[in-house]
Design a protein around this motif. Structure first.
Motif, PDB file in Angstrom:
ATOM      1  N   GLU A   1       0.817  -1.209   0.000  1.00  0.00           N
ATOM      2  CA  GLU A   1       0.000   0.000   0.000  1.00  0.00           C
ATOM      3  C   GLU A   1       0.856   1.267   0.000  1.00  0.00           C
ATOM      4  N   ALA A   2       0.897   1.951  -1.149  1.00  0.00           N
ATOM      5  CA  ALA A   2       1.595   3.235  -1.319  1.00  0.00           C
ATOM      6  C   ALA A   2       3.090   3.161  -1.004  1.00  0.00           C
ATOM      7  N   GLU A   3       3.670   1.972  -1.102  1.00  0.00           N
ATOM      8  CA  GLU A   3       5.098   1.811  -0.854  1.00  0.00           C
ATOM      9  C   GLU A   3       5.774   1.211  -2.072  1.00  0.00           C
ATOM     10  N   VAL A   4       7.079   1.445  -2.169  1.00  0.00           N
ATOM     11  CA  VAL A   4       7.857   0.932  -3.288  1.00  0.00           C
ATOM     12  C   VAL A   4       9.067   0.160  -2.789  1.00  0.00           C
ATOM     13  N   LYS A   5       9.546  -0.739  -3.629  1.00  0.00           N
ATOM     14  CA  LYS A   5      10.798  -1.477  -3.390  1.00  0.00           C
ATOM     15  C   LYS A   5      11.848  -0.831  -4.267  1.00  0.00           C
ATOM     16  N   GLU A   6      12.958  -0.467  -3.681  1.00  0.00           N
ATOM     17  CA  GLU A   6      14.060   0.155  -4.405  1.00  0.00           C
ATOM     18  C   GLU A   6      15.367  -0.541  -4.042  1.00  0.00           C
ATOM     19  N   THR A   7      16.321  -0.486  -4.960  1.00  0.00           N
ATOM     20  CA  THR A   7      17.659  -0.986  -4.660  1.00  0.00           C
ATOM     21  C   THR A   7      18.616   0.195  -4.609  1.00  0.00           C
ATOM     22  N   VAL A   8      19.638   0.018  -3.820  1.00  0.00           N
ATOM     23  CA  VAL A   8      20.651   1.051  -3.634  1.00  0.00           C
ATOM     24  C   VAL A   8      21.568   1.061  -4.848  1.00  0.00           C
ATOM     25  N   ARG A   9      22.003   2.249  -5.255  1.00  0.00           N
ATOM     26  CA  ARG A   9      22.960   2.340  -6.356  1.00  0.00           C
ATOM     27  C   ARG A   9      24.126   3.233  -5.947  1.00  0.00           C
TER      28      ARG A   9
END
Length: 165
Positions: free
Chosen positions: A95-103
């Motif tokens: 819900e209204a969240e995202v998965k991101e990876t570090v760069r």
């Protein structure tokens, strides 16, 4: 021998063949320490005294507010613009969240880890809110109450949706 050589040896021995941003972690730790030092100096300059104790209600508000603020900073779709220089979008994560990876590497990578980890960011937020309770208690209680209300509301929304299924 330069001053950086011992640090580089330690970093190499620690990393076990991986790229670990120890210099970035050190910069983050120093930044946190500097901010705590500034808050302490401001308090001393203003003659602010530490409270004898925080109430259980303050602790609950701090916990709920820290939880909500750390989720907003590290996972919210709307704050992804703040994380974008340090992360890469992967997919939605609830819900209204995202998965991101570090760069990135070095400090950029370390900041990316900080701004995508609610546990890590929670330490910074709790520190800021605790300092706020000492330096500006009325305003901080207002902010922690609002964040806590949003956290409780979120859980009620999720519970309501789960109950419908």
């Amino acid at each position: 021998m330069s001053i950086a050589e011992p640090f580089e040896r330690v970093q190499h021995a620690y990393a076990n063949g991986e790229r670990r941003p120890l210099a970035g972690y050190l910069a983050s730790l120093c930044s946190y320490g500097a901010l705590v030092g500034v808050a302490t100096a401001v308090g001393r300059r203003r003659g602010t005294r530490l409270p004898d104790r925080l109430t259980p209600a303050d602790t609950v508000l701090l916990g709920l507010a820290t939880h909500k603020a750390s989720r907003l900073v590290t996972k919210s779709s709307i704050t992804s613009v703040l994380r974008a220089p340090f992360t890469r979008y992967e997919k939605p994560a609830g819900e209204a969240e995202v998965k991101e990876t570090v760069r990135g590497h070095g400090v950029r990578h370390a900041v990316g880890e900080l701004v995508t980890c609610p546990f890590c960011t929670g330490v910074w937020i709790a520190g800021a809110l605790t300092a706020g309770l000492v330096l500006a208690p009325k305003a901080t209680r207002l902010v922690t109450t609002a964040l806590s209300a949003v956290a409780i509301s979120d859980w009620l929304h999720l519970g309501y949706d789960a109950a419908k299924e």
